[in-house]
Design a protein around this motif. Sequence first.
Motif, PDB file in Angstrom:
ATOM      1  N   ALA A 371     -46.811  11.910 -46.661  1.00  0.00           N
ATOM      2  CA  ALA A 371     -47.571  12.045 -47.906  1.00  0.00           C
ATOM      3  C   ALA A 371     -48.745  11.072 -47.986  1.00  0.00           C
ATOM      4  O   ALA A 371     -49.823  11.413 -48.465  1.00  0.00           O
ATOM      5  N   HIS A 372     -48.563   9.838 -47.470  1.00  0.00           N
ATOM      6  CA  HIS A 372     -49.601   8.813 -47.634  1.00  0.00           C
ATOM      7  C   HIS A 372     -50.799   9.004 -46.697  1.00  0.00           C
ATOM      8  O   HIS A 372     -51.813   8.320 -46.851  1.00  0.00           O
ATOM      9  N   ILE A 373     -50.675   9.924 -45.736  1.00  0.00           N
ATOM     10  CA  ILE A 373     -51.830  10.188 -44.848  1.00  0.00           C
ATOM     11  C   ILE A 373     -52.200  11.673 -44.854  1.00  0.00           C
ATOM     12  O   ILE A 373     -52.906  12.139 -43.966  1.00  0.00           O
ATOM     13  N   LYS A 374     -51.745  12.419 -45.861  1.00  0.00           N
ATOM     14  CA  LYS A 374     -52.054  13.846 -45.928  1.00  0.00           C
ATOM     15  C   LYS A 374     -53.561  14.081 -46.013  1.00  0.00           C
ATOM     16  O   LYS A 374     -54.108  14.973 -45.363  1.00  0.00           O
ATOM     17  N   GLY A 375     -54.247  13.282 -46.814  1.00  0.00           N
ATOM     18  CA  GLY A 375     -55.693  13.428 -46.954  1.00  0.00           C
ATOM     19  C   GLY A 375     -56.411  13.164 -45.650  1.00  0.00           C
ATOM     20  O   GLY A 375     -57.318  13.903 -45.254  1.00  0.00           O
ATOM     21  N   MET A 376     -55.997  12.108 -44.947  1.00  0.00           N
ATOM     22  CA  MET A 376     -56.622  11.757 -43.682  1.00  0.00           C
ATOM     23  C   MET A 376     -56.360  12.837 -42.634  1.00  0.00           C
ATOM     24  O   MET A 376     -57.252  13.200 -41.854  1.00  0.00           O
ATOM     25  N   SER A 377     -55.159  13.380 -42.626  1.00  0.00           N
ATOM     26  CA  SER A 377     -54.797  14.412 -41.655  1.00  0.00           C
ATOM     27  C   SER A 377     -55.612  15.682 -41.890  1.00  0.00           C
ATOM     28  O   SER A 377     -56.139  16.283 -40.944  1.00  0.00           O
ATOM     29  N   THR A 378     -55.731  16.084 -43.155  1.00  0.00           N
ATOM     30  CA  THR A 378     -56.503  17.289 -43.481  1.00  0.00           C
ATOM     31  C   THR A 378     -57.968  17.119 -43.124  1.00  0.00           C
ATOM     32  O   THR A 378     -58.590  17.999 -42.516  1.00  0.00           O
ATOM     33  N   SER A 379     -58.543  15.979 -43.498  1.00  0.00           N
ATOM     34  CA  SER A 379     -59.970  15.747 -43.242  1.00  0.00           C
ATOM     35  C   SER A 379     -60.254  15.611 -41.746  1.00  0.00           C
ATOM     36  O   SER A 379     -61.312  16.026 -41.270  1.00  0.00           O
TER      37      SER A 379
END
Length: 441
Positions: A371-379
């Motif tokens: 959850a804490h790196i979902k944004g980084m993974s998507t981007s």
Amino acid sequence: MNSNKYVFWGLVITTLISALDANIMQTASPTIVKQLGGMELFAWVFSVYMLASTITVPLYGKLSDMYGRKNLLMISVGLFTVGSILCGMANSMVLLIVFRGVQGLGAGGMIPLSMIIVGDLFSIERRGKIQAVFSSIWAISSVVGPILGSFFVEALTWRWIFFINIPIGIATILCLIPYQENTEFKKTYIDYKGFFIFGISITLLLLSTNVRNPYWYLIIGLLGLLVFVLVERKESQPFLPVSLFKNKGIFRTNLFMLFYCLSFFGTSNFIPLYLQEGNHMSIYKSGLILLSIAGGWMFGSTPAGKWIIRYSYKPLFIIGSILTTISGLLLYLFITDISYLVLFLILIIQGFSFGLLFAVGTIASQEFADAHIKGMSTSLQIFLRNIGTSVGVTIMGVIINHAVTIQMGMKNVFLYALLLSLVTVAISFIIPTKTAVASEQ
């Protein structure tokens, strides 16, 4: 869905702004050059936008995991809108290039943050349908954008291709204001040193695709990436988290999407040109062929969420890549003698594959990640898609330019794409099988 309808429409409008901006300038280009001059600089109007919007994608992803998605998306839309106003007021080519850079800095966050918010708010089943809507906007804009650009140039002024973004940007921000984020975001240290080295290296690599003598840009860019890797290994909180690369699901999915965008995804840029130059077809009829991809994309991405729940990720990657390869083989074999209707049908199949794989790839990048790196993974996946598409289209352009005829050039382009698509088929078999769990949101 009702509680999030304003957010949904805000994201739809954000996609509309990005899609129109990417397509509307095509027909206005000659008029802009005529009024502002600086033909030798004009390519930079597009290049600086691409550079700014591409290298900032991972930074937006990192910041979204720390400070939330809503405010960051509003800032990126605001920055894009301010850049649009400045572009519309530019009175020289140099100023237009600088202001396009400002636009690009805002654009770098708009699509990734929209996709991340979709991942936060909606269940897996609904995400495929929402991505189908977004993808349709892009496909339709590829046809409508140039027509709208022609209207502004002839009826008003080319400056309106930028000013049109003002009301759309304001509407986006108003739709996002009611959105209340429930997720708690963890503020941590940002490795700006890593981002700077990474950004400079990627900039040089992208520039190598847009300059006459690319070799030094390419060499220094690759060396920069090597330095980036060495520096990041010693960083306690690296700009690109190590967990993104140790996670087999994320790593292999991203590798797949990179090669996929290097292969057939960019061919749609050249098909209208081929129909115009090779078959002497009208601009409008050659542009309408892209609606086949839009239609196929909707059929592929809409049920993707349900198919992930039923079949998991790996089989869908395999099926999508094989379908792309088959459609690409048909294009390679018959492109010089193909009828408009048959080409339309083949591109529907290819569009279906695009829609399926982009939806599954985006969802996988979110569901494989903590959850804490979902944004980084998507981007990161969106960033790699952009890199793959940019490099792939550049290679295809070189292939066509060095061919004796455009017919031979297109056959060579399809052969290049076909060979790379075989790589995606191979990668699809090593993507981990993960069963998604249905959720109600």
